[in-house]
Motif scaffolding. Structure first.
Motif, PDB file in Angstrom:
ATOM      1  N   ILE A 163       0.855  -1.179   0.000  1.00 35.75           N
ATOM      2  CA  ILE A 163       0.000   0.000   0.000  1.00 35.75           C
ATOM      3  C   ILE A 163       0.891   1.230   0.000  1.00 35.75           C
ATOM      4  O   ILE A 163       1.709   1.407   0.906  1.00 35.75           O
ATOM      5  CB  ILE A 163      -0.927   0.056   1.237  1.00 35.75           C
ATOM      6  N   LYS A 164       0.745   2.079  -1.006  1.00 35.88           N
ATOM      7  CA  LYS A 164       1.583   3.267  -1.108  1.00 35.88           C
ATOM      8  C   LYS A 164       0.721   4.514  -1.308  1.00 35.88           C
ATOM      9  O   LYS A 164      -0.319   4.457  -1.972  1.00 35.88           O
ATOM     10  CB  LYS A 164       2.569   3.142  -2.269  1.00 35.88           C
ATOM     11  N   VAL A 165       1.186   5.611  -0.731  1.00 33.94           N
ATOM     12  CA  VAL A 165       0.558   6.915  -0.925  1.00 33.94           C
ATOM     13  C   VAL A 165       1.495   7.753  -1.777  1.00 33.94           C
ATOM     14  O   VAL A 165       2.677   7.906  -1.449  1.00 33.94           O
ATOM     15  CB  VAL A 165       0.283   7.621   0.416  1.00 33.94           C
ATOM     16  N   ILE A 166       0.967   8.296  -2.872  1.00 38.19           N
ATOM     17  CA  ILE A 166       1.753   9.170  -3.738  1.00 38.19           C
ATOM     18  C   ILE A 166       1.035  10.506  -3.804  1.00 38.19           C
ATOM     19  O   ILE A 166      -0.073  10.606  -4.347  1.00 38.19           O
ATOM     20  CB  ILE A 166       1.949   8.569  -5.139  1.00 38.19           C
ATOM     21  N   SER A 167       1.640  11.527  -3.207  1.00 36.22           N
ATOM     22  CA  SER A 167       1.030  12.853  -3.144  1.00 36.22           C
ATOM     23  C   SER A 167       1.531  13.725  -4.283  1.00 36.22           C
ATOM     24  O   SER A 167       2.561  13.445  -4.910  1.00 36.22           O
ATOM     25  CB  SER A 167       1.343  13.514  -1.802  1.00 36.22           C
ATOM     26  N   GLY A 168       0.801  14.813  -4.520  1.00 37.66           N
ATOM     27  CA  GLY A 168       1.227  15.763  -5.545  1.00 37.66           C
ATOM     28  C   GLY A 168       0.039  16.359  -6.266  1.00 37.66           C
ATOM     29  O   GLY A 168      -1.113  16.057  -5.969  1.00 37.66           O
ATOM     30  N   GLY A 169       0.339  17.207  -7.222  1.00 42.23           N
ATOM     31  CA  GLY A 169      -0.690  17.907  -7.963  1.00 42.23           C
ATOM     32  C   GLY A 169      -1.107  17.187  -9.229  1.00 42.23           C
ATOM     33  O   GLY A 169      -0.938  15.969  -9.367  1.00 42.23           O
ATOM     34  N   ALA A 170      -1.628  17.985 -10.181  1.00 39.68           N
ATOM     35  CA  ALA A 170      -2.144  17.409 -11.425  1.00 39.68           C
ATOM     36  C   ALA A 170      -1.047  16.714 -12.223  1.00 39.68           C
ATOM     37  O   ALA A 170      -1.318  15.736 -12.934  1.00 39.68           O
ATOM     38  CB  ALA A 170      -2.805  18.500 -12.261  1.00 39.68           C
ATOM     39  N   ASP A 171       0.199  17.215 -12.108  1.00 40.88           N
ATOM     40  CA  ASP A 171       1.283  16.587 -12.855  1.00 40.88           C
ATOM     41  C   ASP A 171       1.548  15.169 -12.371  1.00 40.88           C
ATOM     42  O   ASP A 171       1.795  14.253 -13.172  1.00 40.88           O
ATOM     43  CB  ASP A 171       2.557  17.426 -12.742  1.00 40.88           C
ATOM     44  N   VAL A 172       1.470  14.967 -11.047  1.00 44.25           N
ATOM     45  CA  VAL A 172       1.647  13.621 -10.493  1.00 44.25           C
ATOM     46  C   VAL A 172       0.481  12.727 -10.922  1.00 44.25           C
ATOM     47  O   VAL A 172       0.682  11.569 -11.305  1.00 44.25           O
ATOM     48  CB  VAL A 172       1.764  13.676  -8.959  1.00 44.25           C
ATOM     49  N   GLY A 173      -0.736  13.272 -10.851  1.00 47.20           N
ATOM     50  CA  GLY A 173      -1.895  12.503 -11.308  1.00 47.20           C
ATOM     51  C   GLY A 173      -1.755  12.091 -12.758  1.00 47.20           C
ATOM     52  O   GLY A 173      -2.096  10.962 -13.136  1.00 47.20           O
ATOM     53  N   GLY A 174      -1.222  12.994 -13.588  1.00 49.71           N
ATOM     54  CA  GLY A 174      -1.021  12.668 -14.995  1.00 49.71           C
ATOM     55  C   GLY A 174      -0.006  11.557 -15.193  1.00 49.71           C
ATOM     56  O   GLY A 174      -0.202  10.659 -16.029  1.00 49.71           O
ATOM     57  N   ARG A 175       1.082  11.584 -14.404  1.00 51.33           N
ATOM     58  CA  ARG A 175       2.088  10.514 -14.516  1.00 51.33           C
ATOM     59  C   ARG A 175       1.517   9.175 -14.055  1.00 51.33           C
ATOM     60  O   ARG A 175       1.832   8.127 -14.636  1.00 51.33           O
ATOM     61  CB  ARG A 175       3.333  10.875 -13.704  1.00 51.33           C
ATOM     62  N   LEU A 176       0.695   9.207 -13.026  1.00 50.33           N
ATOM     63  CA  LEU A 176       0.066   7.972 -12.564  1.00 50.33           C
ATOM     64  C   LEU A 176      -0.846   7.392 -13.648  1.00 50.33           C
ATOM     65  O   LEU A 176      -0.861   6.177 -13.873  1.00 50.33           O
ATOM     66  CB  LEU A 176      -0.738   8.227 -11.293  1.00 50.33           C
ATOM     67  N   LEU A 177      -1.574   8.254 -14.335  1.00 48.93           N
ATOM     68  CA  LEU A 177      -2.505   7.780 -15.363  1.00 48.93           C
ATOM     69  C   LEU A 177      -1.791   7.236 -16.597  1.00 48.93           C
ATOM     70  O   LEU A 177      -2.389   6.514 -17.393  1.00 48.93           O
ATOM     71  CB  LEU A 177      -3.458   8.898 -15.770  1.00 48.93           C
ATOM     72  N   GLN A 178      -0.522   7.575 -16.768  1.00 51.33           N
ATOM     73  CA  GLN A 178       0.232   7.035 -17.904  1.00 51.33           C
ATOM     74  C   GLN A 178       0.610   5.569 -17.698  1.00 51.33           C
ATOM     75  O   GLN A 178       0.955   4.882 -18.666  1.00 51.33           O
ATOM     76  CB  GLN A 178       1.497   7.866 -18.129  1.00 51.33           C
ATOM     77  N   GLN A 179       0.545   5.101 -16.442  1.00 52.01           N
ATOM     78  CA  GLN A 179       0.930   3.726 -16.141  1.00 52.01           C
ATOM     79  C   GLN A 179      -0.229   2.765 -16.403  1.00 52.01           C
ATOM     80  O   GLN A 179      -1.382   3.164 -16.533  1.00 52.01           O
ATOM     81  CB  GLN A 179       1.370   3.618 -14.675  1.00 52.01           C
ATOM     82  N   LYS A 180       0.115   1.501 -16.463  1.00 50.60           N
ATOM     83  CA  LYS A 180      -0.907   0.464 -16.654  1.00 50.60           C
ATOM     84  C   LYS A 180      -1.340  -0.064 -15.288  1.00 50.60           C
ATOM     85  O   LYS A 180      -0.516  -0.545 -14.510  1.00 50.60           O
ATOM     86  CB  LYS A 180      -0.362  -0.682 -17.497  1.00 50.60           C
ATOM     87  N   TRP A 181      -2.631   0.040 -15.014  1.00 46.70           N
ATOM     88  CA  TRP A 181      -3.210  -0.429 -13.759  1.00 46.70           C
ATOM     89  C   TRP A 181      -4.206  -1.542 -14.023  1.00 46.70           C
ATOM     90  O   TRP A 181      -4.687  -1.706 -15.152  1.00 46.70           O
ATOM     91  CB  TRP A 181      -3.903   0.728 -13.038  1.00 46.70           C
ATOM     92  N   ASP A 182      -4.532  -2.273 -12.980  1.00 50.17           N
ATOM     93  CA  ASP A 182      -5.549  -3.320 -13.110  1.00 50.17           C
ATOM     94  C   ASP A 182      -6.940  -2.801 -12.755  1.00 50.17           C
ATOM     95  O   ASP A 182      -7.938  -3.459 -13.058  1.00 50.17           O
ATOM     96  CB  ASP A 182      -5.187  -4.509 -12.216  1.00 50.17           C
ATOM     97  N   LYS A 183      -7.014  -1.626 -12.117  1.00 47.99           N
ATOM     98  CA  LYS A 183      -8.296  -0.967 -11.838  1.00 47.99           C
ATOM     99  C   LYS A 183      -7.983   0.460 -11.405  1.00 47.99           C
ATOM    100  O   LYS A 183      -6.991   0.708 -10.714  1.00 47.99           O
ATOM    101  CB  LYS A 183      -9.058  -1.706 -10.725  1.00 47.99           C
ATOM    102  N   ILE A 184      -8.827   1.397 -11.824  1.00 48.55           N
ATOM    103  CA  ILE A 184      -8.725   2.784 -11.356  1.00 48.55           C
ATOM    104  C   ILE A 184     -10.057   3.148 -10.707  1.00 48.55           C
ATOM    105  O   ILE A 184     -11.121   2.942 -11.302  1.00 48.55           O
ATOM    106  CB  ILE A 184      -8.402   3.769 -12.493  1.00 48.55           C
ATOM    107  N   PHE A 185      -9.971   3.670  -9.505  1.00 52.66           N
ATOM    108  CA  PHE A 185     -11.155   4.129  -8.767  1.00 52.66           C
ATOM    109  C   PHE A 185     -11.001   5.636  -8.585  1.00 52.66           C
ATOM    110  O   PHE A 185     -10.064   6.102  -7.938  1.00 52.66           O
ATOM    111  CB  PHE A 185     -11.238   3.423  -7.418  1.00 52.66           C
ATOM    112  N   PHE A 186     -11.937   6.398  -9.143  1.00 59.22           N
ATOM    113  CA  PHE A 186     -11.821   7.858  -9.139  1.00 59.22           C
ATOM    114  C   PHE A 186     -13.061   8.485  -8.525  1.00 59.22           C
ATOM    115  O   PHE A 186     -14.195   8.155  -8.897  1.00 59.22           O
ATOM    116  CB  PHE A 186     -11.653   8.365 -10.571  1.00 59.22           C
ATOM    117  N   THR A 187     -12.834   9.404  -7.593  1.00 58.11           N
ATOM    118  CA  THR A 187     -13.914  10.218  -7.046  1.00 58.11           C
ATOM    119  C   THR A 187     -13.597  11.670  -7.369  1.00 58.11           C
ATOM    120  O   THR A 187     -12.521  12.172  -7.007  1.00 58.11           O
ATOM    121  CB  THR A 187     -14.039  10.056  -5.524  1.00 58.11           C
TER     122      THR A 187
END
Length: 480
Positions: A163-187
């Motif tokens: 379990i990891k927490v990765i903090s940051g702004g929109a740029d961090v969110g964008g880098r996370l979305l570039q990766q391949k995940w098995d599920k994304i949960f967004f609120t």
């Protein structure tokens, strides 16, 4: 390799090891979340006050209590949820066994929203852990104190390899979305949901989107004075109570018959005064607007001349404190932005109708909401609302409480989102139900194979139409 990629590689290796699939690991992490919240209650209160101005009672009601309840509920039913379920199979295949086995999806990404920064981070995480996944949690940068709290505290309580927490702004969110995940949960907002869906489509990643929308409340004629008083209290609580109106399931606008409007407005004013005092800006019972950008957005909505003319209560803005007085509008223009976009703030438009039945058509002429609230004692009207409208949920004679019910799914439909969570539904959201079927080598059903003939067609037709007769024919050895 970037920090994001390194974290993802470590999570994939941890998932591959199989440790998150065990009951013991899942329970240990759920207990760790309970300990985290209980040990740090005062720190949570301070962080929520710093970011949003939430009172400790509101913090416990909407954040701490929700997370504790959710984790304890999952602990109680975890082994039942994990157990394979027997599947009913056609008798024609006897002897055969079948079961549905839930398995974790893998490495999941959770985007939390800022308005309930603890609940909307840890509640989905409880589902991901219960289902046996490894996870990355991305808190909202709009609540820096809560984001820092989660980033600092979670590694001290939970397994930091899984379990990891990765903090940051929109740029961090964008880098996370570039990766391949098995599920994304967004609120978050529909705009953010579109960004997530677009990124997920590149890898065909399944997503759950918990969005928002303009949630209506319908107030039917109530004959009992006590019923009216309670309804108005619940409307005020459902509009201004949760995070100062900044809640996806909060009331966005209110539908009422024209003849009752003036009485309703008077009752709303009295209740607002009772809850928040003569000077709400000095009250400690109502949250501030999250930041300057959101404050300016709400200011622009209210300063539209046609909208400003409809203000019948409130309307004052305190820019320094990022506070907007609880405000009531009476029949603002339906084409104004305040009636076409989600308000997400302490402003309540009241739309008057000649007959409350018109509320059905009014709601159906707009995008499907996350929630519909209706105050009525008429069973026929309740049935009409349920059968003739579409929404994530319908709650009669109260507001917001559906979110607290672990046995009820929470989620949207259409523009208000898709997918669902809470309790077993959270477990399902992060699981794949795998079908497992086991057969022996006898008997063999020869009519399933060519060369085809008329008898084989009759046999197959019979097997589909009358399963027990197909079995009987098979047992008698009628084949050709």
């Amino acid at each position: 390799m970037s920090g994001v990629e390194e974290s993802l590689a470590e999570l994939r290796q941890a998932f591959k090891s199989g440790q998150t699939r065990s009951v013991s690991w899942r329970k240990s992490q759920l207990r760790a979340i309970i300990d985290l919240v209980q040990d740090n209650e005062e720190n949570i209160f301070r962080a929520l006050y710093q970011d949003l101005g939430k009172h400790p009672v509101e913090c416990y009601r909407d954040e701490v209590g929700v997370v504790l309840k959710s984790a304890k509920y999952s602990l109680s039913f975890l082994e039942k949820w994990m157990a394979p379920k027997k599947g009913r199979l056609p008798l024609l295949f006897f002897p055969t066994s079948g079961e549905v086995m839930p398995e974790p999806l893998g490495v999941v990404l959770i985007f939390a929203s800022w308005n309930f920064p603890l609940t909307l981070a840890l509640d989905p995480l409880i589902g991901a852990i219960s289902a046996g996944n490894t996870a990355v949690l991305k808190p909202s940068e709009l609540t820096p104190a809560c984001s820092s709290f989660l980033a600092d505290t979670i590694p001290r309580y939970l397994d930091c390899r899984t379990i990891k927490v990765i903090s940051g702004g929109a740029d961090v969110g964008g880098r996370l979305l570039q990766q391949k995940w098995d599920k994304i949960f967004f609120t978050g907002s529909p705009r953010g949901g579109r960004i997530v869906m677009s990124a997920a489509a590149k890898h065909l990643t399944p997503v759950t989107l918990e969005l928002g929308g303009k949630c209506p409340a319908i107030l039917d004629t109530l004959s009992s004075p006590s019923d009216i008083t309670i309804a108005v209290k619940r409307i005020v609580g459902g509009k201004w109570g949760p995070c100062g109106g900044q809640a996806c399931i909060g009331i966005d606008y209110l539908l009422v018959e024209r003849k009752f409007a003036s009485t309703l407005i008077d009752l709303l004013k009295l209740t607002i005064k009772k809850f928040y005092g003569e000077e709400p800006q000095n009250s400690k019972n109502m949250c501030k607007i999250i930041n300057k950008a959101h404050f300016e957005r709400l200011r622009n909505l209210l300063e539209d001349p046609a909208v400003a003319a409809s203000i019948v209560h409130g309307g004052s803005l305190h820019e320094k404190e990022l506070f907007i007085e609880p405000s009531i509008l009476l029949d603002p223009p339906l084409d104004a932005e305040i009636m076409t976009e989600e308000i997400f703030g302490p402003v309540l438009p009241i739309i008057t109708l000649s007959n409350i039945q018109e509320s059905i058509e009014f709601i159906n002429s707009r995008p499907k909401p996350l929630a519909i609230y209706a105050f009525t004692k008429k069973d026929s009207f309740k049935r009409q609302i349920v059968s003739e409208t579409s929404s994530g949920s319908v709650t009669f004679n109260d507001t917001m409480v559906q979110f607290l019910c672990d046995d009820l799914p929470f989620g949207g439909v259409g523009q208000s989102g898709f997918g669902r969570f809470h309790g077993k539904y959270s477990f399902d959201a992060f699981s794949h139900e795998k079908a497992v079927m086991t057969r022996g080598f006898f008997p063999e059903i020869e009519p399933r194979y060519p060369p085809w003939n008329g008898f084989k067609l009759r046999f197959i037709r019979l097997a589909y139409d009358f399963d027990y007769l197909g079995l009987l024919l098979l047992m008698l050895g009628l084949k050709r």
